[in-house]
Design an enzyme around this catalytic site. Structure first.
Site, PDB file in Angstrom:
ATOM      1  N   HIS A 371      57.861 -21.137  16.546  1.00  6.90           N
ATOM      2  CA  HIS A 371      58.158 -22.208  15.384  1.00  6.90           C
ATOM      3  C   HIS A 371      59.587 -22.742  15.515  1.00  6.90           C
ATOM      4  CE1 HIS A 371      54.487 -21.535  13.221  1.00  6.90           C
ATOM      5  NE2 HIS A 371      54.437 -20.219  13.807  1.00  6.90           N
ATOM      6  N   LYS A 562      62.718 -28.715   0.859  1.00  9.88           N
ATOM      7  CA  LYS A 562      62.614 -27.722   2.064  1.00  9.88           C
ATOM      8  C   LYS A 562      63.811 -26.816   1.756  1.00  9.88           C
ATOM      9  CE  LYS A 562      62.968 -31.773   4.357  1.00  9.88           C
ATOM     10  NZ  LYS A 562      61.822 -31.452   5.364  1.00  9.88           N
ATOM     11  N   ARG A 563      63.719 -25.854   2.656  1.00 14.65           N
ATOM     12  CA  ARG A 563      64.707 -24.796   2.615  1.00 14.65           C
ATOM     13  C   ARG A 563      66.272 -25.525   2.891  1.00 14.65           C
ATOM     14  NH1 ARG A 563      63.678 -19.062   2.862  1.00 14.65           N
ATOM     15  NH2 ARG A 563      65.767 -18.976   3.344  1.00 14.65           N
ATOM     16  N   LYS A 568      68.766 -29.464   8.418  1.00 18.42           N
ATOM     17  CA  LYS A 568      67.827 -30.387   7.902  1.00 18.42           C
ATOM     18  C   LYS A 568      68.523 -31.402   7.240  1.00 18.42           C
ATOM     19  CE  LYS A 568      64.486 -26.788   6.776  1.00 18.42           C
ATOM     20  NZ  LYS A 568      63.285 -27.193   7.575  1.00 18.42           N
ATOM     21  N   THR A 668      56.036 -29.633   7.725  1.00 10.35           N
ATOM     22  CA  THR A 668      54.806 -29.842   7.018  1.00 10.35           C
ATOM     23  C   THR A 668      54.996 -30.780   5.768  1.00 10.35           C
ATOM     24  OG1 THR A 668      54.889 -27.592   6.540  1.00 10.35           O
ATOM     25  CG2 THR A 668      53.575 -28.132   8.297  1.00 10.35           C
ATOM     26  N   LYS A 672      52.849 -33.301   3.464  1.00 12.70           N
ATOM     27  CA  LYS A 672      52.216 -33.325   2.259  1.00 12.70           C
ATOM     28  C   LYS A 672      52.657 -34.529   1.493  1.00 12.70           C
ATOM     29  CE  LYS A 672      52.792 -28.447   3.024  1.00 12.70           C
ATOM     30  NZ  LYS A 672      53.734 -27.310   2.943  1.00 12.70           N
TER      31      LYS A 672
END
Ligand code: 26V
Length: 833
Positions: A371, A562-563, A568, A668, A672
């Protein structure tokens, strides 16, 4: 209530037979009286939650027992998903929808003066995961049950899940989480399922009856693993699968000798020390810190799960050589990969199999999902720790390695460095076991979670192993369950869709393609637009008492949830917000926008916490500024979790997926948001690339460096200062932050963040992507403002083309190509048994 299969999930009380409503009502009151010892007059909202959950659980149990029995009798291959994380969220709504009893439950509660939505809010989150990896495990269990794969998840029964986040003075504070405090009405304790798990001790050599040398592990201390079962119904409740979570119990809760010596307190203290194993989820998904307790968790749950799997297998089959034919074990990242030497130990030391046979069984049984490629997240454990806690496993790992490296040297005699690179043991700076290499050589298939990610696995960290095992690495792009993420989270839009194309999409997401012609229909567009507006208003109402001031539902809702991680690039998002703020001050015509950011930072990740502080400081200044506040709002939504996600996804116009290309394995949340009609602004990273292929590149806003560009620039030497020097808007934004514009009482507060971008080298290349990001933002905004109708058309096309990302299809692909099984109820072909 006699028919436990689902019927419909749209409330239509008028069509309900009175008898059914009365039956549910009776069950609710029964649970209230006999389970809680109260009558309706005294019941608290939490009591209503408990009795509703118990009533719904009763409905699941029969199918659950049927499913378990059927799997037992049918001799079908069993699939086991080993995961240290299952980020389940709440279960009441999901289970009510899966069993098709929404209408009757609502009606029965209404008679009792209760409201299902309000009751559902009483449920604590099962937050047994950090983020994407844990949520994926939960989506997969839902999908396996829905498509009829006899699968079972194995994990840990953490007493404390993911911490709660509160924001104080702009900073994250972690609050203890205690989801089990008032009992978990969904779970079944199985105290009779208990396995002793050993730590420490030593190995001894002896000769068996045939005079062959064997090894045996003994001594040390034992902790008992005991099971809790969580039934997970598939949609339609044709199959109900199980997540089995292991709790830790002291093996000698009461040491009589000690007690007699008057050392009672010390004996109890030791007992509770061994029970710490299942206490808490590790909240760090960015760095492998090598904590001993984490190592113990990994072995504890892998060993208990394998013991359970073998026991079940041996009940039916005598011949362990058939294990790979009857059992598949999927390793969710390297966290359970100590299962490889553990299975070897069980097969050789306990079942007396020779090495060669045992190894063949192992490799045939295991498959491993990777992952992340970030080097700091790759797990390695000190050899010294293995030596002390799992001495037999270390011997086995050394033996696996010796045989493997012999083979490598034999096949590639000239390549002297190859063995060092692929070795399961890293020698520098201290001897460590490389868990990814162990999982790789011990599995017959290794998969990445999006095509780009899999390509990068082959070309990067696993390139040598890929050369040695060219057929082993495969791609399985992630997916999400459409039940939770569209049907449950967005009942308005779901109802609209179902009214036009029926409800087959819920178990066959490709059916959403039938919406494509409707994108050209003015009336449908208007209805979808109205739904989006309604979702934005709903979110604003919910946020109203969490943040100051109302949101403007006609503004563009720009969402990044998100985290919090440097890769990111939430920071890039903030830089853009500040730039817009400057443009507003300069009198530019920019459209009203609400930027929503949410996510947790690992408690020890200082830079991620600093970014949260910056977001809140910036929000504080711009949200207060009367010159701009009508046109720009920045909101940090605290305590992001599965339920908060369910509120946010339906309300997003724009989905931010802006990681540095090559860093986000899949994502993911991107799926969504798109499934709920948000258009994506993003980089060519992870699953974004495949989302673009499906929805059409013209319907999203790609920008910035590709993974290849990033790799090349890194190789050639990247200098962020060049980009700052040539971009006055960027320079200005960076100066404002570092001069304390957003932290006037403490002007130096945010300097370290800016230094990470300048003197620090800007590891994630924000400066290089800044200009392209602004351009993409402008393009998105122009479309949103100038042609809202066309925006909605693209939004509908996006929804219509997301079928590929249903976890149902994804688990069926795993089933066929990795696990070697055929689903019994293909999605969309559910039939009355
Ligand atoms: C890593 C570590 C490192 C050791 C300490 C504890 C710990 C806990 C969790 C993790 C997992 C990090 C990997 C992860 O969550 N990856 C995400 O997986 C998603 C599902 O495949 C994927 O969509 C995201 O892109 C990826 O970041």
């Amino acid at each position: 209530m006699t028919d436990r299969r689902r019927r419909s999930d749209t409330p239509s009380a008028a069509a309900l037979p009175d008898r059914e409503v009365r039956d549910v009502q009776r069950r609710l009151l029964d649970h209230l009286k006999h389970g809680i010892g109260k009558d309706a007059g005294d019941a608290t909202p939490h009591d209503w939650y408990m009795v509703t959950a118990r009533t719904v659980r009763d409905l699941l149990v029969e199918t659950w027992i049927d499913s378990l029995r059927q799997a037992d009798h049918s001799d079908a291959k069993r699939i086991y998903y080993l995961s240290l994380e299952f980020l389940i969220g709440r279960s009441l709504k999901a289970n009510v929808l899966s069993t098709g009893v929404l209408d009757v439950t609502c009606a029965a509660l209404a008679v009792l003066g209760q409201d299902l939505d309000a009751i559902a809010e009483q449920e604590p989150e099962a937050a047994l995961g950090n983020g994407g990896l844990g949520r994926l495990a939960a989506c997969f269990i839902d999908s396996m049950a829905t498509v009829g794969i006899p699968g079972m998840g194995y994990g840990i029964h953490y007493h404390h899940g993911m911490f709660g986040q509160v924001i104080e003075n702009g900073e994250q504070r972690e609050m203890p989480e205690n989801w089990l405090a008032r009992g978990n009405p969904w779970e079944f304790a199985r105290p009779e399922v208990a396995y002793p798990i050993r730590f420490g001790g030593h190995t001894v050599e002896y000769r068996d009856q045939d005079g062959r040398p064997r090894r045996h592990w003994e001594g040390g201390e034992e902790v008992i693993a005991t099971a809790y079962d969580l039934p997970i119904p598939g949609f339609g409740a044709w199959t109900v699968n199980n997540i089995r979570l292991w709790d830790a119990k002291a093996s000698k809760g009461f040491d009589l000798a000690r007690f007699n010596r008057g050392d009672y307190i010390e004996a109890v203290r030791e007992a509770s020390a061994s029970e710490t194993i299942a206490q808490v989820l590790y909240p760090d998904d960015s760095t492998s810190q090598g904590k001993e307790l984490r190592f113990k968790q990994e072995y504890f749950f892998a060993a208990a799960s394998l013991r359970d799997i073998l026991r079940r297998f041996l009940k039916r089959h005598g011949d362990l050589a058939r294990l790979p034919e009857k059992v598949a074990v999927q390793l969710n990242d390297t966290h359970p990969s100590v299962a490889v030497p553990e299975l070897m130990r069980l097969l050789m030391d306990e079942h007396r199999l020779p090495w060669g046979e045992a190894w063949e069984i192992c490799v045939g049984t295991f498959a491993y999902t990777n992952h992340t490629l970030l080097p700091e997240a790759l797990e390695t454990w000190p050899v010294a720790l293995f030596e002390r806690l799992l001495p037999r496993h270390l011997e086995i790992i050394y033996e696996i390695n010796a045989r493997f490296l012999d083979d490598v040297r034999h096949r590639f005699p000239g390549e002297h460095d190859l063995a060092r690179r692929v070795s399961l043991i890293a020698e520098e700076p201290e001897k460590r076991v490389r868990m990814a290499h162990l999982a790789f050589v011990g599995s017959h298939k290794v998969n990445g979670v999006a095509r780009l990610h899999t390509d990068l696995m082959r070309a990067g960290i696993f390139s040598d192993l890929h050369r040695l095992f060219p057929d082993r690495i495969v791609n399985r792009t992630n997916g999400i369950t459409p039940r939770r993420w569209l049907n449950q989270a967005n009942p308005g839009l779901s109802g609209l869709i179902t009214a036009r194309i029926g409800e087959a999409w819920k178990t066959d997401l490709e059916r959403l393609r039938e919406l494509m012609p409707l994108a050209e229909e003015e009336g449908f567009r208007a209805a979808v637009m109205a739904e989006k507006r309604e979702a934005k208003e709903r979110l604003s109402r919910w946020l109203a008492h969490r943040i100051s001031g109302p949101l403007d539902p006609s503004s563009l809702f720009d969402v990044q949830v998100k985290r919090i991680h440097e890769y990111k690039r939430q920071l890039l998002n903030v830089l853009h917000v500040i730039h817009r703020y400057n443009r507003l001050w300069a009198g530019d015509d920019v459209a009203p926008r609400t930027v929503l950011i949410a996510g947790k930072a690992a408690p020890g990740y200082a830079m991620a916490k600093a970014i949260i502080r910056l977001i809140n400081d910036v929000a504080d200044v711009i949200n207060r500024d009367p010159a701009t506040r009508d046109a720009l709002k920045l909101v940090f939504v605290p305590d992001y979790n599965v339920s908060v996600a369910e509120r946010i996804m339906p309300a997003a116009d724009l989905s931010q997926q802006i990681s540095t290309a090559g860093t986000e394995a899949s994502g993911t949340g991107n799926m969504k948001l798109a499934l709920n009609g948000a258009l994506t602004i993003g980089t060519r990273d992870g699953a974004n690339i495949e989302i673009a292929e499906e929805v059409g590149e013209e319907n999203l806003f790609f920008f910035g460096l590709s993974a290849g560009d990033v790799e090349r620039m890194t190789r050639e030497g990247y200098d962020p200062k060049v980009f700052v020097a040539s971009n006055p808007a960027l320079a200005r934004v960076l100066d404002m932050i570092s001069d304390g514009y957003f932290s006037p009482s403490d002007p130096g507060r945010h300097r370290p963040i800016i230094e990470s971008l300048t003197s620090g080298g800007d590891r994630y290349m924000l400066c290089a992507d800044f200009a392209a990001y602004l351009e993409a933002q402008d393009k998105a905004e122009r479309l949103f403002v100038d042609d809202p109708d066309d925006w909605t058309r693209r939004s509908i096309l996006t929804i219509a083309r997301m079928g590929k990302f249903s976890a149902d299809g994804v688990v069926m692909d795993y089933a066929r190509e990795i696990w070697g099984v055929q689903p019994t109820h293909p999605a969309g072909a559910l039939h009355v048994a």
